[in-house]
Design a protein around this motif. Structure first.
Motif, PDB file in Angstrom:
ATOM      1  N   ALA A   1      39.486  83.475 -55.766  1.00  0.00           N
ATOM      2  CA  ALA A   1      37.869  83.013 -55.570  1.00  0.00           C
ATOM      3  C   ALA A   1      37.768  81.776 -56.473  1.00  0.00           C
ATOM      4  O   ALA A   1      38.481  81.554 -57.181  1.00  0.00           O
ATOM      5  CB  ALA A   1      37.084  84.349 -56.399  1.00  0.00           C
ATOM      6  N   ALA A   2      36.709  81.133 -55.961  1.00  0.00           N
ATOM      7  CA  ALA A   2      36.146  79.961 -56.235  1.00  0.00           C
ATOM      8  C   ALA A   2      34.997  79.390 -56.014  1.00  0.00           C
ATOM      9  O   ALA A   2      34.241  79.997 -55.007  1.00  0.00           O
ATOM     10  CB  ALA A   2      37.246  78.884 -55.779  1.00  0.00           C
ATOM     11  N   ALA A   3      34.302  78.688 -57.051  1.00  0.00           N
ATOM     12  CA  ALA A   3      32.892  78.146 -56.997  1.00  0.00           C
ATOM     13  C   ALA A   3      32.919  76.711 -57.411  1.00  0.00           C
ATOM     14  O   ALA A   3      33.484  76.532 -58.211  1.00  0.00           O
ATOM     15  CB  ALA A   3      32.166  79.039 -57.825  1.00  0.00           C
TER      16      ALA A   3
ATOM     17  N   PHE B   1      30.400  75.416 -52.619  1.00  0.00           N
ATOM     18  CA  PHE B   1      31.501  76.282 -52.236  1.00  0.00           C
ATOM     19  C   PHE B   1      31.417  77.471 -53.277  1.00  0.00           C
ATOM     20  O   PHE B   1      31.272  77.519 -54.405  1.00  0.00           O
ATOM     21  CB  PHE B   1      32.862  75.685 -52.416  1.00  0.00           C
ATOM     22  N   LEU B   2      31.352  78.624 -52.679  1.00  0.00           N
ATOM     23  CA  LEU B   2      31.640  80.007 -53.166  1.00  0.00           C
ATOM     24  C   LEU B   2      32.287  80.915 -52.226  1.00  0.00           C
ATOM     25  O   LEU B   2      31.760  81.376 -51.153  1.00  0.00           O
ATOM     26  CB  LEU B   2      30.345  80.604 -53.678  1.00  0.00           C
ATOM     27  N   HIS B   3      33.684  81.213 -52.437  1.00  0.00           N
ATOM     28  CA  HIS B   3      34.265  82.242 -51.661  1.00  0.00           C
ATOM     29  C   HIS B   3      35.154  83.142 -52.400  1.00  0.00           C
ATOM     30  O   HIS B   3      35.701  82.584 -53.602  1.00  0.00           O
ATOM     31  CB  HIS B   3      35.248  81.361 -50.719  1.00  0.00           C
ATOM     32  N   VAL B   4      35.130  84.101 -52.030  1.00  0.00           N
ATOM     33  CA  VAL B   4      36.368  85.361 -52.371  1.00  0.00           C
ATOM     34  C   VAL B   4      36.819  85.881 -51.501  1.00  0.00           C
ATOM     35  O   VAL B   4      36.440  86.288 -50.530  1.00  0.00           O
ATOM     36  CB  VAL B   4      34.975  86.436 -53.285  1.00  0.00           C
TER      37      VAL B   4
ATOM     38  N   LEU C   1      31.098  84.575 -60.356  1.00  0.00           N
ATOM     39  CA  LEU C   1      31.216  83.180 -60.307  1.00  0.00           C
ATOM     40  C   LEU C   1      29.762  82.601 -60.006  1.00  0.00           C
ATOM     41  O   LEU C   1      29.457  81.433 -60.644  1.00  0.00           O
ATOM     42  CB  LEU C   1      31.974  82.850 -58.931  1.00  0.00           C
ATOM     43  N   LEU C   2      28.711  83.120 -59.298  1.00  0.00           N
ATOM     44  CA  LEU C   2      27.575  82.676 -59.147  1.00  0.00           C
ATOM     45  C   LEU C   2      26.659  82.525 -60.456  1.00  0.00           C
ATOM     46  O   LEU C   2      26.141  81.649 -60.688  1.00  0.00           O
ATOM     47  CB  LEU C   2      26.661  83.525 -58.202  1.00  0.00           C
TER      48      LEU C   2
END
Length: 178
Positions: free
Chosen positions: A80-82, A101-104, A117-118
């Motif tokens: 996961a990354a943000a 960018f925000l993906h899991v 992450l948010l």
């Protein structure tokens, strides 16, 4: 064991390894300032052609100008990354930063990583003086509903430049001062 840390330039290629698999059965579109849900059938597997490479260029530039990149690792795998851009963005009377960018990864969804992450992205935005995060979200029901559950609001007038880049996205903002 999951490990969270700031991402470096060497980590940027790992962003393309996040498993974006999703069976999309509904999407939103904006009509006269309102969200309209419609049936859709997309079997999303991997990254659309060229998107990971294009993202890598944009995120490398973001990092080089001081952007915030945060990742969650399960062993050597980035799950996961943000990313929050550091460029100030004035829109609708608010000083914003863009959540770029925000993906899991598919296997890690439902574990609270996206919300975590948010929240970290919001905390970072607040620390750098932003009043809100600007979010250009893919129109899938799962994605838009995630952001709405986490306090995001619809932008009635999207930022012109960001809208031109993603006219099919749902443009939102997340207030940071509440």
């Amino acid at each position: 064991m999951l490990v969270e840390r700031a991402l470096t330039e060497n980590d940027i290629p790992l962003l393309a390894t996040i498993d974006r698999t999703e069976l999309i059965q509904a999407c939103y579109r904006m009509e006269r300032g309102e969200l309209v849900l419609y049936t859709a059938h997309h079997d999303m597997r991997g990254w659309p052609e060229g998107e990971a490479e294009q993202d890598a260029v944009a995120l490398r530039a973001c990092l080089q100008r001081g952007g915030w990149l945060w990742g969650v690792f399960d062993g050597p795998a980035l799950v996961a990354a943000a990313v929050v851009d550091n460029r100030p963005l004035r829109h609708q009377g608010l000083l914003m930063r863009q959540l770029k960018f925000l993906h899991v990864s598919h296997a890690a969804r439902g574990s609270g990583l996206g919300g975590r992450l948010l929240a970290l992205a919001c905390e970072h935005g607040w620390q750098v003086g932003a009043q809100a995060l600007y979010i250009s979200a893919t129109s899938s029901r799962n994605t838009v509903d995630f952001y709405l559950r986490h306090g995001c609001r619809l932008l009635q007038q999207p930022h012109a430049e960001l809208y031109a880049q993603e006219p099919l996205d749902i443009h939102l903002y997340r207030p940071l001062c509440e």
